[in-house]
Design an enzyme around this catalytic site. Structure first.
Site, PDB file in Angstrom:
ATOM      1  N   ARG A  53      24.345   8.394   0.076  1.00 49.42           N
ATOM      2  CA  ARG A  53      24.645   6.984  -0.187  1.00 49.42           C
ATOM      3  C   ARG A  53      23.916   6.446  -1.401  1.00 49.42           C
ATOM      4  O   ARG A  53      24.492   5.811  -2.265  1.00 49.42           O
ATOM      5  CB  ARG A  53      24.197   6.100   1.000  1.00 49.42           C
ATOM      6  CG  ARG A  53      25.171   5.965   2.086  1.00 49.42           C
ATOM      7  CD  ARG A  53      24.420   5.817   3.389  1.00 49.42           C
ATOM      8  NE  ARG A  53      23.764   7.078   3.671  1.00 49.42           N
ATOM      9  CZ  ARG A  53      24.366   8.083   4.285  1.00 49.42           C
ATOM     10  NH1 ARG A  53      25.560   7.952   4.731  1.00 49.42           N
ATOM     11  NH2 ARG A  53      23.754   9.248   4.463  1.00 49.42           N
ATOM     12  N   THR A  54      22.598   6.660  -1.427  1.00 47.22           N
ATOM     13  CA  THR A  54      21.808   6.019  -2.479  1.00 47.22           C
ATOM     14  C   THR A  54      22.264   6.534  -3.846  1.00 47.22           C
ATOM     15  O   THR A  54      22.549   5.756  -4.756  1.00 47.22           O
ATOM     16  CB  THR A  54      20.310   6.294  -2.248  1.00 47.22           C
ATOM     17  OG1 THR A  54      19.979   5.835  -0.944  1.00 47.22           O
ATOM     18  CG2 THR A  54      19.452   5.571  -3.268  1.00 47.22           C
ATOM     19  N   LYS A  82      10.505  25.760 -12.460  1.00 47.79           N
ATOM     20  CA  LYS A  82       9.634  26.571 -13.333  1.00 47.79           C
ATOM     21  C   LYS A  82       8.215  26.023 -13.350  1.00 47.79           C
ATOM     22  O   LYS A  82       7.370  26.486 -14.108  1.00 47.79           O
ATOM     23  CB  LYS A  82      10.168  26.558 -14.770  1.00 47.79           C
ATOM     24  CG  LYS A  82      11.571  27.083 -14.924  1.00 47.79           C
ATOM     25  CD  LYS A  82      11.960  27.031 -16.409  1.00 47.79           C
ATOM     26  CE  LYS A  82      13.434  27.305 -16.608  1.00 47.79           C
ATOM     27  NZ  LYS A  82      13.871  26.911 -17.951  1.00 47.79           N
TER      28      LYS A  82
HETATM   29  C1  NCD Z   1      17.364   6.483   4.231  1.00 49.22           C
HETATM   30  C2  NCD Z   1      16.254   7.137   3.422  1.00 49.22           C
HETATM   31  O1  NCD Z   1      16.540   8.031   2.610  1.00 49.22           O
HETATM   32  O2  NCD Z   1      15.127   6.714   3.592  1.00 49.22           O
HETATM   33  N1  NCD Z   1      18.644   6.807   3.791  1.00 49.22           N
HETATM   34  C3  NCD Z   1      19.239   6.006   2.849  1.00 49.22           C
HETATM   35  O3  NCD Z   1      18.784   5.933   1.725  1.00 49.22           O
HETATM   36  N2  NCD Z   1      20.282   5.261   3.242  1.00 49.22           N
HETATM   37  C4  NCD Z   1      17.193   6.617   5.689  1.00 49.22           C
HETATM   38  C5  NCD Z   1      17.055   7.994   6.286  1.00 49.22           C
HETATM   39  O4  NCD Z   1      17.099   9.005   5.590  1.00 49.22           O
HETATM   40  O5  NCD Z   1      16.896   8.037   7.497  1.00 49.22           O
END
Ligand code: NCD
Length: 304
Positions: A53-54, A82
């Site tokens: 998602r991010t 490396k």
């Molecule tokens: C979260 C994270 O990476 O902290 N995910 C996200 O960015 N939506 C939550 C998770 O991984 O549980």
């Protein structure tokens, strides 16, 4: 801290948050209206941990405002393999990009990189530390569904290692929000976060059972147990699967409860909840695009 760096949610005032959310609402209303705003802007993606998602919402966001990405790719396929240091990698990629997004397993990594680079920098998660851009989309979703003031929110799951929780709890101290924390005792908020919350005047109310507070909640924010951060797999196995919700669990909830989750979920929310009006987690994930468009827009302007 520079205003073209977003490292922790602690640096966000109510005004900062409202500016981004208001701007995000404009982008949300007509995402294609801004396609020439930052023509040729390049966003450098440095993801040292898995992300769907991010990373993809940052990619979509920069493309929707006219820009594009350069991507370090996986750690396996990069020069990190490396032995290149994080500071060197960041300094090289800032030469190719107008802004950087960093996700890294070490807490404090974004702050450290921020001392080396001149282009705007966004922390997309530093270990069990912070995840401020997630918080902004969480706040956007809360504002749309329940409102940010006069809010009673339950935050449940892995409060110890969950960086989305740390950032959200800090940011909510800017609003009239009653925060309840629900977790097993072993996964309660870290002392440093609890201390900061107290300092900002927030009351930290901790529970081990959701039943105690569910009927009073406007929002229930569920999180995944962060298996990858447990030093001991047995410790994870002891609590895995304990903090889940399904239709039966939700029976005492208000009809207009908003159920959120930063995703990915494992087994914390039964799929049967997806078809109810409570379920807001997919909408929440989609809000990542307008919110990150707004943030990038602001950062690219500040960084000029
Ligand atoms: C979260 C994270 O990476 O902290 N995910 C996200 O960015 N939506 C939550 C998770 O991984 O549980």
């Amino acid at each position: 801290m520079r205003n073209d760096q977003l490292i922790t949610a602690k640096q966000l005032s109510r005004g900062d948050i409202e500016d981004v959310l208001d701007r995000a609402a404009e982008f949300d209303a007509d995402p294609s209206a801004f396609r020439d705003r930052h023509a040729d802007a390049i966003l450098g993606l440095l993801f040292f941990e898995p992300s769907t998602r991010t990373k993809m919402s940052f990619e979509t966001a920069i493309k929707r405002i006219g820009g594009d990405t350069v991507d370090m790719g996986t750690v396996e396929s990069s020069s990190v393999k490396k032995g290149e240091s994080l500071a060197d990698t960041a300094r090289v990629i800032e030469g190719y990009a107008d802004a950087l997004v960093l996700r890294h397993p070490s807490q404090g990594a974004a702050k450290m990189v921020g001392e080396f680079v001149d282009v705007p920098l966004l922390n997309a998660g530093d270990g069990a530390g912070h995840h401020p851009t997630q918080t902004l989309l969480d706040l956007y979703t809360i504002r749309e569904n329940a409102g940010l003031d006069d809010l009673t929110i339950g935050i449940m799951g892995d409060l110890k290692y969950g960086r989305t929780v740390h950032s959200l709890a800090h940011a909510l101290t800017n609003f009239d929000a009653d925060q309840h924390f629900v977790s097993p005792e072993s996964l309660q908020l870290p002392r440093s976060v609890r201390y900061d919350l107290h300092e900002s005047g927030a009351m930290v109310r901790e529970h081990t059972e959701l039943d105690d507070i569910l009927p009073s909640l406007d929002v229930l924010y569920v999180t995944r147990i962060q298996r990858e951060r447990f030093p001991d797999e047995n410790e994870y196995q002891e609590i895995a699967g304990e903090y889940g919700i399904d239709l039966e669990t939700l029976e005492p909830a208000k009809d207009d409860l908003t159920v959120m989750h930063p995703l990915p979920r494992v087994d914390e929310i039964a799929p049967e909840v997806d078809d109810t009006d409570y379920a807001t987690y997919f909408e929440q994930a989609h809000n990542g695009v307008p919110v990150r468009m707004a943030l990038l827009d602001q950062m690219l302007e500040d960084g000029q």
